[in-house]
Structures are given as C-alpha cells and as structure tokens.
Design an enzyme around this catalytic site. Structure first.
Site, PDB file in Angstrom:
ATOM      1  CB  CYS A  77      -0.987  -0.039   1.170  1.00  0.00           C
ATOM      2  SG  CYS A  77      -2.353   1.139   0.988  1.00  0.00           S
ATOM      3  CG  HIS A 175      -3.804  -3.620   2.727  1.00  0.00           C
ATOM      4  ND1 HIS A 175      -2.855  -3.215   3.635  1.00  0.00           N
ATOM      5  CD2 HIS A 175      -4.377  -2.486   2.247  1.00  0.00           C
ATOM      6  CE1 HIS A 175      -2.860  -1.895   3.721  1.00  0.00           C
ATOM      7  NE2 HIS A 175      -3.778  -1.425   2.885  1.00  0.00           N
ATOM      8  CD  GLU A 177      -1.734  -6.434   4.937  1.00  0.00           C
ATOM      9  OE1 GLU A 177      -1.994  -5.275   5.293  1.00  0.00           O
ATOM     10  OE2 GLU A 177      -1.255  -6.706   3.812  1.00  0.00           O
TER      11      GLU A 177
END
Length: 194
Positions: A77, A175, A177
């Site tokens: 990001c 993202h 994650e």
C-alpha cells in the site's frame, strides 16, 4: 529465514505479523538499519499520509538503507507508493526505487477506493497460483499508473498498477495480509522467491 517488517510508525503491522504467523514465520518488527540489512526478506508496510511517512523514514535513516537492500523487499500500500519517485500527496518525494509518480484519484468516483476488487494481467512468480480476476482488498486514494514495471493491474476510475516489480523490489497496492487465501498465497510466494 529472517523476515523483518520495517517499523517506522506508518504501518499496519499487526495484520502483516498475523499473516506471517499463519505461514509459520515469526517476523521481527524493527527500524534498526543493521538488522534490516541482514534480513532474508523485508516487508515495508504503510498506512496513512505520504509526507508524514517519509519524514519518519528520514528521521530513522531508513530512506538511505531501503533503496540499497539486495534481498527481496515487499512494499504494501503506502509502502509501495513510497518506493516511487514522487507522490502527488502533498507533493512528496519518495525513495526513487521506481521512476514513477503516484497520482490522486479524481472526485469522479468514491475516494478512497476501499474494499474488494479484482486483479488482472498477473506476472512474475509473486502471482504463481493466483488466477486472473482474483479478488484483493484495497484501501487507497492515490495510485501508481500502469508502466513497464507493472506486474498486475486493477480497474477503478482507470486502470492502475495493483502490483509493481523492479529487480528485488516488489510492491502491492492491495493488502495481501487482508486478502484471505489468495493474499496469503502471495505472501508465501514472496517468501519463496529465490
């Protein structure tokens, strides 16, 4: 494998740490340039505002060490955007690893671009096992245009770089994650880069 998450006060490190733990990896959170330089993998997260984040990097001397790293580095990001040359966000000069300018979305659609969107035109082993059209989670008001460094695209107001790569440096605008199983696979692919 020694994985270091760069700690500069602008990263969503809890979710990154948790994603790595699910893969059996205990990462170290650090701003120590010597520790970062000795890592096997470096993750450069980022959430927030570009100018403030660059100030944090400069205050810790990280703006000098990050571009010199030779192991695989993954910017996420804002971390990806800071690896670029310049950002329109408060006219901020970045690390210059990628010779690109980060642009602001216009007000013709809802900003920030937030939520799930598909990624396409996937390249490199970072996306091994990921199908074109896979859904990833995005939260951003600025974007990197599509260039030769682009290894995945996304469409929102325009086609933009969902991921970029130059030598050992990788960046994801989304993202991984927070992108469920597909995002976890991308993190594992990053850890497996030789």
């Amino acid at each position: 494998m020694k994985v270091v998450i760069i700690d500069y006060g602008a990263g969503n490190v809890f979710s990154v740490t948790t994603a790595l733990q699910r893969l059996g990896v205990q990462a170290v959170l650090s701003s120590d340039v010597r520790l970062i330089a000795r890592a096997d993998r470096v993750i450069f997260p980022g959430v927030g505002q570009a100018a403030a984040a660059m100030k944090q990097l400069k205050d810790k001397g990280l703006d000098r060490i990050i571009p010199q790293l030779e192991m695989p580095v993954l910017g996420i990001c804002l971390g990806m955007q800071l690896m670029c040359r310049f950002s329109e966000e408060e006219n901020t000069w970045g690390l210059g690893i990628f010779p690109m300018e980060v642009k602001k979305f216009t007000d013709s659609c809802k900003v920030p671009h937030m939520g799930w969107n598909t990624v396409r035109k996937l390249k490199t082993t970072l996306f091994q096992g990921i199908n074109p059209g896979e859904w990833m989670y995005f939260v951003h008001s600025y974007y990197v245009p599509v260039t030769d460094y682009c290894i995945a695209t996304c469409d929102y107001q325009c086609s933009f770089a969902a991921a970029i790569c130059k030598n050992n440096f990788y960046g994801c605008q989304f993202h991984p994650e927070k992108s469920a199983g597909a995002g976890e696979k991308i993190i594992k692919n990053f850890l497996d880069i030789v």
